[in-house]
Design an enzyme around this catalytic site. Structure first.
Site, PDB file in Angstrom:
ATOM      1  N   LYS A  52      48.417  30.230  45.953  1.00  0.00           N
ATOM      2  CA  LYS A  52      48.216  30.520  44.525  1.00  0.00           C
ATOM      3  C   LYS A  52      49.544  30.835  43.844  1.00  0.00           C
ATOM      4  CE  LYS A  52      43.514  32.025  45.394  1.00  0.00           C
ATOM      5  NZ  LYS A  52      42.547  33.092  45.643  1.00  0.00           N
ATOM      6  N   GLN A  96      41.880  39.254  45.782  1.00  0.00           N
ATOM      7  CA  GLN A  96      41.555  38.344  46.884  1.00  0.00           C
ATOM      8  C   GLN A  96      40.451  38.950  47.751  1.00  0.00           C
ATOM      9  OE1 GLN A  96      42.815  35.238  47.154  1.00  0.00           O
ATOM     10  NE2 GLN A  96      41.517  34.867  48.905  1.00  0.00           N
ATOM     11  N   ASP A 119      38.966  34.556  38.033  1.00  0.00           N
ATOM     12  CA  ASP A 119      38.127  34.067  39.134  1.00  0.00           C
ATOM     13  C   ASP A 119      36.695  33.826  38.654  1.00  0.00           C
ATOM     14  OD1 ASP A 119      38.965  33.454  41.709  1.00  0.00           O
ATOM     15  OD2 ASP A 119      39.178  35.563  42.305  1.00  0.00           O
TER      16      ASP A 119
HETATM   17  N1  GUN Z   1      38.228  34.404  48.908  1.00  0.00           N
HETATM   18  C1  GUN Z   1      37.792  33.158  49.204  1.00  0.00           C
HETATM   19  N2  GUN Z   1      37.779  32.393  48.099  1.00  0.00           N
HETATM   20  C2  GUN Z   1      38.203  33.171  47.091  1.00  0.00           C
HETATM   21  C3  GUN Z   1      38.407  32.944  45.704  1.00  0.00           C
HETATM   22  O1  GUN Z   1      38.178  31.866  45.152  1.00  0.00           O
HETATM   23  N3  GUN Z   1      38.865  34.006  45.000  1.00  0.00           N
HETATM   24  C4  GUN Z   1      39.112  35.194  45.563  1.00  0.00           C
HETATM   25  N4  GUN Z   1      39.539  36.186  44.774  1.00  0.00           N
HETATM   26  N5  GUN Z   1      38.934  35.441  46.843  1.00  0.00           N
HETATM   27  C5  GUN Z   1      38.480  34.434  47.592  1.00  0.00           C
END
Ligand code: GUN
Length: 293
Positions: A52, A96, A119
């Site tokens: 990211k 996350q 998100d």
């Molecule tokens: N863990 C697995 N996929 C994601 C996601 O798309 N966003 C976040 N914040 N955590 C995750």
């Protein structure tokens, strides 16, 4: 033999768009910034966060990674989020997942200001998604829809099957498909006659988290197959939920792993972050105008 939907190509297009929009905002003196909170040492989470921040750099988006210890309390984490909510230079906040056991995940997610929830996981954004209002779409399902649309195959009227009912992927994917006028069946571990249901699907989205789960006999001739899984196979290599060779022989279009949905998730996050920055700047401009009257 199916055509491959390349996440790499499509994600590059969306990232170029995000980069262009970021540059346009910057010309007006508006910065774009994403704050990513990571708690503990989960190796998969660390890999995702690295991806990211790399994308942010490529798009000209500033990113802060806030690393917090596994032992952190829920209150300490909530305080950190509050601080980021108040910081006008931060446009997007991403926590996350997964979080350590002592922390209630949804309480933490709901602490994120909805206008910074890039998100799309807060109850506010989920509610808006359900009622069809404008909102931040969760990145993975949004990426799946963009991959489907990139094929040019209409979604409206199709029978779509989603396997997996997680809050992050399965449930929102079903809602998005419904919004695109597909007829949606949301399958899960307790679904009866799963094979038959999958084998009747024009669009099949696999979000199970198990390597080799979707076999060739579960794929309808000519179906579009979107593989959300990111697993390690017995050989240690990355693979999806779908037995690729078997599904490829029957599908019209299929996404690979790696190089598929994962890259699109990241690209959608970039798009959401730029959008957050633009909306916040518009909000500030309106407020300032109001104050001057
Ligand atoms: N863990 C697995 N996929 C994601 C996601 O798309 N966003 C976040 N914040 N955590 C995750």
């Amino acid at each position: 033999m199916a055509k491959i939907i390349s996440g790499k190509t499509l994600a590059a297009q969306f990232k170029a768009q995000a980069a262009q929009q970021t540059a346009q905002l910057q010309e007006k003196g508006i910065g774009v910034r994403l704050a990513v909170i990571i708690v503990g040492e989960n190796p998969a989470s660390r890999t995702y966060v690295k991806g990211k921040t790399k994308d942010c750099a490529e798009c000209g988006i500033a990113s802060d990674v806030i690393e917090l210890p596994e032992s952190i309390s829920e209150n300490e984490l909530l305080e950190k989020i509050e601080q980021l909510n108040r910081d006008d230079s931060v446009n997007g906040i991403l926590v996350q997942l997964p979080l350590p056991r002592q922390i209630r995940e949804q309480s933490v997610i709901n602490a994120i200001a909805p206008e910074k929830d890039v998100d799309g996981f807060t109850d506010i954004n989920t509610g808006k998604l359900v009622s069809g209002e404008e909102c931040f779409l969760p990145c993975t399902p949004a990426g799946c829809i963009e991959m489907l649309k990139s094929t040019g195959v209409p979604i409206a009227g199709k029978d779509a099957v989603v396997i997996g009912r997680s809050n992050i992927v399965g449930k929102p994917a079903a809602l998005l498909l419904c919004a695109e006028d597909a007829t949606v069946t949301l399958c899960h571990s307790r679904t009866k006659d799963l094979k038959e249901k999958c084998a009747a699907a024009d669009i099949l989205i696999a979000a199970v988290g198990k390597a080799g789960f979707v076999t060739g006999d579960m794929v309808k001739e000519g179906a579009v197959v979107i593989d959300v899984g990111i697993n390690r196979g017995a050989d240690g290599k990355l693979c999806g939920d779908v037995v690729f060779d078997e599904a490829e022989a029957k599908a019209s279009y299929i996404t690979p792993v790696p190089g598929g949905v994962g890259l699109m998730t990241r690209a959608m996050l970039m798009m959401n972050t730029v959008r957050a920055a633009r909306m916040q700047a518009e909000g500030r401009a309106l407020r300032e105008k109001g104050e001057n009257h």
